[in-house]
Design a protein around this motif. Structure first.
Motif, PDB file in Angstrom:
ATOM      1  N   ALA A  37       0.844  -1.201   0.000  1.00  0.00           N
ATOM      2  CA  ALA A  37       0.000   0.000   0.000  1.00  0.00           C
ATOM      3  C   ALA A  37       0.880   1.252   0.000  1.00  0.00           C
ATOM      4  N   LEU A  38       1.975   1.214   0.759  1.00  0.00           N
ATOM      5  CA  LEU A  38       2.894   2.350   0.797  1.00  0.00           C
ATOM      6  C   LEU A  38       3.532   2.573  -0.570  1.00  0.00           C
ATOM      7  N   GLU A  39       3.919   1.502  -1.241  1.00  0.00           N
ATOM      8  CA  GLU A  39       4.497   1.627  -2.581  1.00  0.00           C
ATOM      9  C   GLU A  39       3.497   2.239  -3.551  1.00  0.00           C
ATOM     10  N   ARG A  40       2.234   1.833  -3.466  1.00  0.00           N
ATOM     11  CA  ARG A  40       1.195   2.407  -4.331  1.00  0.00           C
ATOM     12  C   ARG A  40       0.969   3.878  -4.005  1.00  0.00           C
ATOM     13  N   LEU A  41       0.935   4.202  -2.723  1.00  0.00           N
ATOM     14  CA  LEU A  41       0.731   5.583  -2.294  1.00  0.00           C
ATOM     15  C   LEU A  41       1.870   6.467  -2.791  1.00  0.00           C
ATOM     16  N   TYR A  42       3.103   6.008  -2.642  1.00  0.00           N
ATOM     17  CA  TYR A  42       4.264   6.768  -3.110  1.00  0.00           C
ATOM     18  C   TYR A  42       4.184   6.979  -4.617  1.00  0.00           C
ATOM     19  N   ALA A  43       3.883   5.913  -5.354  1.00  0.00           N
ATOM     20  CA  ALA A  43       3.774   6.019  -6.816  1.00  0.00           C
ATOM     21  C   ALA A  43       2.686   7.006  -7.217  1.00  0.00           C
ATOM     22  N   ALA A  44       1.593   7.018  -6.478  1.00  0.00           N
ATOM     23  CA  ALA A  44       0.492   7.930  -6.796  1.00  0.00           C
ATOM     24  C   ALA A  44       0.853   9.382  -6.488  1.00  0.00           C
ATOM     25  N   ARG A  45       1.682   9.589  -5.485  1.00  0.00           N
ATOM     26  CA  ARG A  45       2.008  10.953  -5.053  1.00  0.00           C
ATOM     27  C   ARG A  45       3.253  11.542  -5.698  1.00  0.00           C
ATOM     28  N   VAL A  46       4.162  10.726  -6.167  1.00  0.00           N
ATOM     29  CA  VAL A  46       5.462  11.222  -6.618  1.00  0.00           C
ATOM     30  C   VAL A  46       5.325  12.219  -7.771  1.00  0.00           C
ATOM     31  N   GLU A  47       4.391  12.016  -8.663  1.00  0.00           N
ATOM     32  CA  GLU A  47       4.216  12.972  -9.767  1.00  0.00           C
ATOM     33  C   GLU A  47       3.813  14.343  -9.233  1.00  0.00           C
ATOM     34  N   SER A  48       2.991  14.359  -8.212  1.00  0.00           N
ATOM     35  CA  SER A  48       2.603  15.620  -7.593  1.00  0.00           C
ATOM     36  C   SER A  48       3.794  16.267  -6.881  1.00  0.00           C
ATOM     37  N   TYR A  49       4.591  15.446  -6.209  1.00  0.00           N
ATOM     38  CA  TYR A  49       5.778  15.971  -5.532  1.00  0.00           C
ATOM     39  C   TYR A  49       6.701  16.665  -6.531  1.00  0.00           C
ATOM     40  N   ARG A  50       6.791  16.112  -7.727  1.00  0.00           N
ATOM     41  CA  ARG A  50       7.680  16.680  -8.746  1.00  0.00           C
ATOM     42  C   ARG A  50       7.252  18.073  -9.205  1.00  0.00           C
ATOM     43  N   LEU A  51       6.042  18.484  -8.853  1.00  0.00           N
ATOM     44  CA  LEU A  51       5.552  19.809  -9.222  1.00  0.00           C
ATOM     45  C   LEU A  51       6.038  20.903  -8.275  1.00  0.00           C
ATOM     46  N   ALA A  52       6.738  20.516  -7.235  1.00  0.00           N
ATOM     47  CA  ALA A  52       7.249  21.501  -6.278  1.00  0.00           C
ATOM     48  C   ALA A  52       8.202  22.462  -6.973  1.00  0.00           C
ATOM     49  N   HIS A  53       8.278  23.673  -6.459  1.00  0.00           N
ATOM     50  CA  HIS A  53       9.220  24.651  -6.998  1.00  0.00           C
ATOM     51  C   HIS A  53      10.663  24.154  -6.878  1.00  0.00           C
ATOM     52  N   LEU A  54      10.950  23.502  -5.741  1.00  0.00           N
ATOM     53  CA  LEU A  54      12.314  23.070  -5.444  1.00  0.00           C
ATOM     54  C   LEU A  54      12.330  21.605  -5.040  1.00  0.00           C
ATOM     55  N   ARG A  55      13.402  20.930  -5.379  1.00  0.00           N
ATOM     56  CA  ARG A  55      13.625  19.553  -4.946  1.00  0.00           C
ATOM     57  C   ARG A  55      14.928  19.520  -4.165  1.00  0.00           C
ATOM     58  N   VAL A  56      14.876  18.969  -2.963  1.00  0.00           N
ATOM     59  CA  VAL A  56      16.065  18.839  -2.124  1.00  0.00           C
ATOM     60  C   VAL A  56      16.291  17.354  -1.871  1.00  0.00           C
ATOM     61  N   ASN A  57      17.468  16.882  -2.236  1.00  0.00           N
ATOM     62  CA  ASN A  57      17.821  15.487  -2.010  1.00  0.00           C
ATOM     63  C   ASN A  57      18.114  15.291  -0.530  1.00  0.00           C
ATOM     64  N   ALA A  58      17.357  14.397   0.100  1.00  0.00           N
ATOM     65  CA  ALA A  58      17.528  14.141   1.525  1.00  0.00           C
ATOM     66  C   ALA A  58      18.007  12.723   1.790  1.00  0.00           C
TER      67      ALA A  58
END
Length: 87
Positions: free
Chosen positions: A41-62
């Protein structure tokens, strides 16, 4: 979508990016993160959200970083992006 619009209207969005495999090792198994209790379920949730995360102004590698190192990277990225925030 509504949250992103509100954030982007008056702020700067930052994706604190950690690979899923590393996230899984960081999440405690004590029930505090109920959406992470089922790995598939976590893998599906991450896959569903990652495209939205990519819309952020900035990406910081953590990846493989301490909280203080990530905070410094976020401040540096915000400063470089806006020129207003000073580290």
């Amino acid at each position: 979508p509504d949250n992103r619009a509100a954030i982007n209207l008056d702020g700067i969005s930052v994706w604190v990016d950690v690979p899923l495999a590393e996230l899984i090792t960081r999440i405690p198994l004590d029930g505090r993160r109920p959406l992470a209790s089922d790995r598939q379920a976590l893998e599906r949730l991450y896959a569903a959200r990652v495209e939205s995360y990519r819309l952020a102004h900035l990406r910081v590698n953590a990846s493989r970083s301490s909280a203080s190192a990530v905070a410094d990277r976020v401040l540096d990225a915000l400063h470089a992006f806006s020129g207003v925030i000073t580290p």
